[in-house]
Design a protein around this motif. Structure first.
Motif, PDB file in Angstrom:
ATOM      1  N   LYS B  24       0.886  -1.311   0.001  1.00  0.00           N
ATOM      2  CA  LYS B  24       0.064   0.083   0.189  1.00  0.00           C
ATOM      3  C   LYS B  24       0.895   1.288  -0.029  1.00  0.00           C
ATOM      4  N   CYS B  25       2.078   1.234   0.618  1.00  0.00           N
ATOM      5  CA  CYS B  25       3.107   2.352   0.652  1.00  0.00           C
ATOM      6  C   CYS B  25       3.510   2.776  -0.622  1.00  0.00           C
ATOM      7  N   THR B  26       3.920   1.573  -1.528  1.00  0.00           N
ATOM      8  CA  THR B  26       4.376   1.717  -3.035  1.00  0.00           C
ATOM      9  C   THR B  26       3.415   2.514  -3.752  1.00  0.00           C
ATOM     10  N   ALA B  27       1.886   1.725  -3.616  1.00  0.00           N
ATOM     11  CA  ALA B  27       0.967   1.990  -4.471  1.00  0.00           C
ATOM     12  C   ALA B  27       0.438   3.439  -4.256  1.00  0.00           C
ATOM     13  N   GLY B  28       0.494   4.002  -3.110  1.00  0.00           N
ATOM     14  CA  GLY B  28       0.174   5.358  -2.788  1.00  0.00           C
ATOM     15  C   GLY B  28       1.227   6.084  -2.720  1.00  0.00           C
ATOM     16  N   CYS B  29       2.449   6.106  -3.062  1.00  0.00           N
ATOM     17  CA  CYS B  29       3.607   6.967  -3.058  1.00  0.00           C
ATOM     18  C   CYS B  29       3.423   7.832  -4.544  1.00  0.00           C
ATOM     19  N   ASN B  32       6.520   7.094  -6.745  1.00  0.00           N
ATOM     20  CA  ASN B  32       6.414   5.881  -7.491  1.00  0.00           C
ATOM     21  C   ASN B  32       5.692   6.291  -8.814  1.00  0.00           C
ATOM     22  N   TYR B  33       4.699   7.257  -8.843  1.00  0.00           N
ATOM     23  CA  TYR B  33       4.045   7.643 -10.150  1.00  0.00           C
ATOM     24  C   TYR B  33       5.050   8.272 -11.125  1.00  0.00           C
ATOM     25  N   LEU B  76       0.681   6.933   6.066  1.00  0.00           N
ATOM     26  CA  LEU B  76      -0.774   7.288   6.270  1.00  0.00           C
ATOM     27  C   LEU B  76      -1.522   5.823   5.932  1.00  0.00           C
ATOM     28  N   ARG B  77      -1.043   5.198   4.867  1.00  0.00           N
ATOM     29  CA  ARG B  77      -1.609   4.227   4.429  1.00  0.00           C
ATOM     30  C   ARG B  77      -1.196   2.721   4.825  1.00  0.00           C
ATOM     31  N   ASP B 300     -10.841  15.585  -7.977  1.00  0.00           N
ATOM     32  CA  ASP B 300     -11.494  14.166  -7.574  1.00  0.00           C
ATOM     33  C   ASP B 300     -10.345  13.801  -6.333  1.00  0.00           C
ATOM     34  N   ARG B 301      -9.051  13.924  -6.538  1.00  0.00           N
ATOM     35  CA  ARG B 301      -8.152  13.350  -5.437  1.00  0.00           C
ATOM     36  C   ARG B 301      -7.925  14.575  -4.418  1.00  0.00           C
ATOM     37  N   GLU B 304      -7.539  13.300   2.176  1.00  0.00           N
ATOM     38  CA  GLU B 304      -6.415  12.201   2.324  1.00  0.00           C
ATOM     39  C   GLU B 304      -6.001  11.319   1.092  1.00  0.00           C
ATOM     40  N   ASN B 305      -6.578  12.011  -0.097  1.00  0.00           N
ATOM     41  CA  ASN B 305      -6.309  11.305  -1.248  1.00  0.00           C
ATOM     42  C   ASN B 305      -5.603  12.048  -2.092  1.00  0.00           C
TER      43      ASN B 305
ATOM     44  N   ASN C 458      -1.807  -5.034  -2.111  1.00  0.00           N
ATOM     45  CA  ASN C 458      -3.070  -4.352  -1.760  1.00  0.00           C
ATOM     46  C   ASN C 458      -3.314  -2.855  -2.397  1.00  0.00           C
ATOM     47  N   SER C 460      -3.933   0.938  -2.622  1.00  0.00           N
ATOM     48  CA  SER C 460      -3.713   2.001  -1.719  1.00  0.00           C
ATOM     49  C   SER C 460      -4.734   3.190  -1.827  1.00  0.00           C
ATOM     50  N   GLU C 461      -5.166   3.399  -3.215  1.00  0.00           N
ATOM     51  CA  GLU C 461      -6.353   4.106  -3.294  1.00  0.00           C
ATOM     52  C   GLU C 461      -7.062   4.049  -4.581  1.00  0.00           C
ATOM     53  N   ARG C 472      -5.307   1.726  -7.695  1.00  0.00           N
ATOM     54  CA  ARG C 472      -3.940   1.673  -7.676  1.00  0.00           C
ATOM     55  C   ARG C 472      -3.126   1.116  -6.508  1.00  0.00           C
ATOM     56  N   GLY C 473      -2.518  -0.236  -6.785  1.00  0.00           N
ATOM     57  CA  GLY C 473      -1.981  -0.993  -5.968  1.00  0.00           C
ATOM     58  C   GLY C 473      -0.686  -1.375  -6.493  1.00  0.00           C
ATOM     59  N   GLU C 474      -0.025  -2.327  -5.792  1.00  0.00           N
ATOM     60  CA  GLU C 474       1.252  -2.712  -6.201  1.00  0.00           C
ATOM     61  C   GLU C 474       1.139  -4.101  -6.196  1.00  0.00           C
ATOM     62  N   ALA C 481       4.125  -1.045  -9.214  1.00  0.00           N
ATOM     63  CA  ALA C 481       2.700  -0.510  -8.988  1.00  0.00           C
ATOM     64  C   ALA C 481       1.895  -0.679 -10.145  1.00  0.00           C
TER      65      ALA C 481
END
Lengths: 145, 380, 657
Positions: B24-29, B32-33, B76-77, B300-301, B304-305, C458, C460-461, C472-474, C481
């Motif tokens: 979840k950390c990477t996916a929210g980072c 990473n985008y 946070l995630r 939209d984001r 917290e998003n 999982n 994340s958002e 968006r997950g990894e 990701a």
């Protein structure tokens, strides 16, 4: 002073904290050996005189621990204990005993880790205070000098 | 053996043992985008590596550590309440201690020790922003206006500082400034891993603030300054508030009443250090919504998003190479698609990064970036 | 006082005690204590040879007091009491020193552990020499049980008790029994229709001669103790007499007030006057007083007119309470799905095509709002994403535990999507798949083979891009990701304790484990018992579990609840308070301190005179000792924990050995 190992008497209710201490054992949580447990059925059984007596009879600190508020096996015994024993701090001050030598805590049957923490905290706190000088043997020793 | 023990303590302090590698950390980072597939910034992977190798070895190989904006989304995630961001800060500390730093970062840290600001400018330059203004010394007022380094030195942001002064004066609030005596709060310095300089700044600031008995409140312009004062200065006596909180209180009490129309479509961009890290979401929105004629819209984001603008964690001074796209550009494009005239921010760094994006995308005249302070100032 | 003849028995507990406590030192120390005639040690004192050792010594050495130095008295006190009883000794002349949980297991240093063990042993010997023999008493049991909660756990438990011939009250807070299982479409892994397998049991509840169903009712007070509980049940007015109503439904046609249909997870509407679902038990309509025009505004009463002939509707019905005597009770208060609004980053509440697992159940159910068609905003979703562990294994929302059912219900959901939408792209984000039950792993394999993409990692958002949602997950196995577009996102929400269970638990003095569910008597050996005698646990109120485990636990709880009913008698507390009337000053402090109203002031005979003194009702006394602590003259004493005994123990512990 750092080598001082205090002796602490702990009164535990059978249903919550005694069970929590059992769980601490089963889970093999290590904690200081300074606490000696006396089991009672409910923390409300503790007469303030027991605490004074323990301090006179050789304890450097006293702990009373029962069920969390609202979870007493006997409905309201822990509230009764709390009401009665909160006054204990002031009475100890009046007697010239540091009130930190007495402490109450709530530890449930599922809180083995918390019991280990409580024992550690109490031991550390009493260590800081040093030996209890109102122990009978101490008083006698001073008199005989 | 001792090393192994210390390593255990270190890992336990960071709470890493609970990690279940959910990603979840990477996916929210946000970083990473914008990093490439060949060289991804993967914070989950970093946590895994730290668990399996000593930090020193690791830090030296990870030049990408400087890419992190310390926005805190990973922390946070995380469902296990681990703080992956702190791992980055920790590894950066190791690099700072070794002295193996990118030149830009080395200059910043050097400037801190010489000038007490990160911008390699002499302290007398701090007087520039309030030229021509008659302001009290902070020691004589109950409210201290802490402008912070970047708004004091940057010509664009000096307008922000002057808007704050104008608003406080219009509200008739008794306030003062430290002027050239003001020193860096250290927020970015700590995030860059220089805990030693940070400790020095903290001590100096604590002494400065606590030494003025009159000061009861401190108002900061930047959420970055506010974050460190609030969370990392245990000895501070005064209450420190970000201006959005201070002004929202004035709004609630009726003292602040925006009266003039601001007939524009405004979208609000949440700064990470205000929102994600300190959960201030409603106050800036309350301020904007109180303005007559405003057409307030949401990304939209949001909340917290929200998407980070890449201005924090020392990223003001270092650029990611070969990044496919800046996050600020994504933000600006989203705003234009929504037909927004103004992107409102509550952070000097967000203001700079988003304005740069507007310029780079040739959208000047189409969309404008303004701080809430500037908008409020035009309406009272 | 004749000197006591004490036997001390030290247990090695295999190596559990012996590896950290020096048994020989301890035995030599024990042998030197006053009154100790015999000091022995043995590998396992609780074993039959160990007990026989005690029995033999009692006979040969005329021992009258026993100290067992072993584990917690909470574990083996009954074992050794029974051994003493069979050797003709009063079982209350026993004291245990707990050197396993309190010494060997928590102190690694043998010197330290042995020193502490000596101190505990000396205290036990001191106390045992002051103990008095006590008598056990029994009281008759009310041969009736009560089950609280009418989900599958409560239904099963009530049926089992009733089948064994005892009257059972089943109390349900909602208008119908059935619980969450009734809301489910299919059950994993067999894909049985949930309602089809549940409704026969619900009908059995209705028809069982030994079951009295109290639907739309809540327990508000519990007094008494095992064998003799007095339970107050609040009967909420349903405004329609369930015994008269024939569920014809004519009245509902005239009710114009619409409310959210909670049975359909709020996805559809029904009238203020409604039947919760077609198979409801009791099969009767109910009126929601918060919505009904008459109960809110005082006008309307149309429904009463419609039902004139049967006259089942009575809008003036009032709430009332009844008091019931029961011998044992079963808690089956179930769970509440996690509120997905607490994870705002996943978009629930913000995007209407983000739904929870329970909402999905209703959408795909033939009895649901879409008659079983999987439609989102009237359209078939092309891409469906499932997100697991929402509100489980998550410290940030205070739920560290795994909810145990979500992995499997998500696999089931994926299968149902595949069945209804053969072309849909289905992705499941997971951290670990826990397919632990019988046939579960096989079902998981089957679902994977149905073109369902399991992604390890999982989400994340969730955010919107055009008319799609982006998850968006990894994929942590790839270390990349990834963004998966979706028309429908289903959150596998976890299980939390029912909100009402907390208060009820306090009434029954039940402890909670750190996860918020009720705490069982022992995690391995007393899984359905509680700290309160006569109260048992069934189903998800004790922790998340699937239907097979719930039904099994309900049966176990029923069997345990039947035991006192079948025995007909229960032992009362033995260590009750006793009064020395000559010392009592009749101040009444103990009367106020007693939480059970077991003490009253009364006239007692002392020789030829009478005097006012405290009198203890030994049946009501629960042995807490609160009275003894407030007595200024030491007249009232809790047996087994008297002032003399405790003060002697304090003195013994204070000494250095």
């Amino acid at each position: 002073m750092s080598s001082f190992e205090p002796k602490i008497v702990a009164f535990l209710c059978n249903w919550c904290t005694y069970a929590g201490a059992d769980l601490a054992g089963t889970s093999r949580y290590q904690y200081p050996p300074n606490v000696r447990v006396i089991r009672v059925m409910c923390s409300s059984r503790i007469n303030p005189a027991f605490i004074i007596n323990a301090l006179l009879e050789g304890a450097d600190g006293v702990l009373v621990s029962g069920c969390h508020p609202g979870e007493c096996h006997y409905t309201s015994g822990n509230y009764m204990a709390r009401r009665r024993l909160v006054l204990m701090h002031r009475m100890l001050e009046y007697l010239g005993i540091h009130p930190d030598r007495f402490r109450m805590s709530w530890v449930s049957a599922s809180e083995g880790a918390k019991w280990a923490e409580v024992v550690t905290e109490v031991t550390e706190a009493v260590k800081v205070l040093g030996p209890n000088v109102i122990k009978r043997e101490q008083v006698w020793m001073q008199q005989s000098l | 053996m001792q090393d192994a023990y210390e390593r255990c303590v270190y890992l336990e302090r960071l709470g890493l043992f609970g990690c279940v590698q959910c990603g979840k950390c990477t996916a929210g980072c946000p970083i990473n985008y914008v990093t490439t597939q060949e060289e991804p910034f993967n914070i989950r992977r970093l946590v895994y590596d730290v668990l399996n190798a000593p930090g020193e070895e690791l830090a030296s190989e990870k030049h990408f550590l400087w890419q992190c904006t310390t926005c805190g989304t990973c922390s946070l995630r995380c469902p296990k309440d681990i703080k992956p961001r702190d791992v980055v800060m920790n590894l950066r500390s190791i690099l700072v201690e070794d002295g193996t730093l990118p030149p830009a970062i080395r200059d910043v840290l050097k400037s801190i020790s010489i000038n007490y600001n990160p911008w390699s400018l002499g302290k007398e330059k701090r007087a520039e922003w309030y030229k021509g203004l008659e302001l009290k010394d902070a020691s004589e007022a109950e409210l201290c206006l802490y402008v912070g380094c970047t708004p004091a030195f940057d010509s664009r942001l000096q307008k922000l500082a002057r808007s704050a002064v104008a608003i406080l004066q219009k509200l008739g609030i008794d306030f003062g400034i430290f002027g050239t005596e003001e020193i860096c709060c250290g927020n970015e310095i700590r995030r860059l891993g220089d805990t030693w300089s940070f400790d020095a700044l903290r001590e100096a600031n604590t002494e400065l603030f606590n030494g003025c008995e009159n000061i009861r409140q401190v108002m900061t312009l930047s959420p970055h300054c506010w974050n460190t004062f609030r969370n990392e200065y245990p000895g501070l006596k005064a209450e420190v508030l970000h201006y959005s909180i201070f002004l929202a209180r004035q709004l609630a009490s009726g003292a602040l009443k925006p009266a003039k129309e601001f007939a524009k479509r405004v979208v609000y961009h949440d700064p990470c250090f205000l929102g994600k890290q300190n959960e201030i979401y409603d106050e800036p929105r309350a301020l904007l919504k109180s303005i007559p004629g405003i057409d307030f819209v949401e990304f939209d984001r949001n909340r917290e998003n929200s998407l980070c603008c890449e201005g924090g964690g020392g990223r003001m001074w270092i650029e990611i190479e070969h990044a496919p796209e800046r996050l600020a550009n994504i933000r600006v494009r989203d705003a234009v698609e929504m037909g927004a005239d103004v992107i409102a921010v509550a952070c000097p760094f967000c203001l700079l990064t988003l304005e740069d994006a507007v310029k780079a995308m040739d959208l000047e005249g189409k969309v404008q970036v303004m701080d809430i302070l500037e908008i409020i100032n035009t309406t009272i | 006082m004749a000197s006591k003849r004490i036997g001390v028995y030290i247990c090695h507990c295999g190596v559990n005690i012996a590896q950290n406590v020096r048994i020989d030192d301890l035995r030599a120390f024990a042998a030197g204590l006053p009154g100790v005639r015999v000091a022995q040690n043995y590998m396992y004192m609780c074993s039959e040879p160990g007990q026989e050792m005690i029995r033999k010594d009692i006979a040969e050495n005329r021992l009258d007091r026993i100290v067992v130095v072993a584990c917690s008295p909470r574990m083996h006190e009954p074992t050794f009491r029974n051994a003493m009883k069979s050797a003709g000794l009063n079982p209350y002349c026993l004291e245990m020193a707990n050197i396993r949980e309190q010494c060997a297991w928590v102190h690694k240093d043998a010197d330290v552990a042995t020193a502490k063990a000596k101190s505990l042993l000396a205290a036990a010997v001191t106390k045992v020499s002051l103990l008095e023999p006590l008598e056990e008493r029994e009281v008759p049991v009310t041969k009736t049980a009560m089950v609280i909660g009418g989900g599958i756990a409560g239904i099963q438990a009530a049926l089992d008790i009733a089948d064994s011939g005892f009257k059972t009250y089943l109390v349900e807070k909602d208008a119908s029994i059935g619980g969450h299982m009734m809301q489910l479409d299919k059950t994993f892994p067999t894909l049985d229709c949930s309602a089809c397998i549940l409704t026969p049991k619900m009908a059995d509840i209705k028809n069982h001669p030994n079951i009295e169903l109290l639907a739309y009712s809540e327990v508000t007070d519990v007094k008494g103790f095992v064998g003799n509980f007095k339970v107050t049940v609040k009967r909420k007015p349903r405004y329609i007499d369930e015994n008269i109503c024939n569920a014809c439904g004519s009245c509902a046609k005239y009710c114009a007030i619409a409310i959210k249909d909670s049975f359909n997870a709020g996805l559809s509407k029904l009238q203020a006057l409604h039947i919760p679902f077609p198979q409801a038990i009791p099969a009767a309509y109910v009126i929601d007083p918060l919505a009904c025009r008459y109960t809110r505004e005082g006008t309307c009463r149309q429904c009463e007119q419609v039902c004139k002939d049967l006259n089942a509707i009575n809008l003036d019905m009032q709430e009332h309470s009844i008091e019931l005597d029961v011998g044992t009770m079963i808690m089956a208060t179930g769970f509440e799905p996690f509120d997905a609004n607490r994870k705002p980053e996943l978009g629930y509440g913000r995007y209407e095509n983000v739904i929870t697992g329970m909402e999905f159940e209703r959408i795909v159910s033939a009895s649901g709002p879409n008659q079983g068609q999987l439609l989102i905003n009237g359209k078939k979703p092309k891409e469906v994403v499932f997100i697991q562990c929402v509100g489980s294994r998550d410290k940030t929302v205070g739920n560290e535990y795994c909810s145990r059912v979500c992995c499997m219900y998500t696999a089931k959901h994926a299968h149902l999507v595949r069945e209804k939408l053969p072309d849909a792209k289905i992705t499941i984000f997971y951290i670990d798949v826990r397919a632990f039950g019988k046939g579960y792993e096989e079902f998981y394999d089957r679902v994977k083979g149905e073109e369902v993409y399991y992604r390890r990692g999982n989400v994340s958002e969730v955010y919107r891009k055009g008319d799609k949602l982006i998850c968006r997950g990894e994929d942590t196995l790839l270390g990349q990701a990834l963004e998966v577009p979706a028309d429908l996102v289903v959150l596998a929400v976890g299980l939390e304790p029912s909100p009402g269970a907390r208060e009820l638990g306090q009434l029954l003095k039940l402890s909670k484990s750190p996860d918020g569910f009720f705490l069982e008597g022992h995690p391995k050996l007393r899984p359905v018992e509680t700290g309160s005698d006569g109260v048992f646990l069934a189903g998800c109120c004790q922790g998340p579990k699937d239907i097979p485990d719930t039904v099994a636990q309900a049966g176990a709880a029923a069997a345990k609840a039947i035991i006192p009913l079948a025995q007909g008698m229960v032992k009362t507390e033995t260590m009750v308070a006793r009064v020395r009337a000559e010392a009592c000053r009749a101040c009444g402090y103990c009367v106020d301190a007693c939480p059970y109203d077991a003490i009253a002031l009364g006239e007692v005979r002392l020789g030829r005179a009478t005097k006012t003194a405290a009198v203890v009702n030994e049946v009501l006394c629960k042995s807490c000792g609160a009275c003894s602590a407030v007595c200024l003259s030491g007249a009232i004493q809790q047996s087994g924990f008297t002032d003399d005994q405790l003060l002697a123990v304090i003195g013994a512990i204070g000494k250095e050995y």
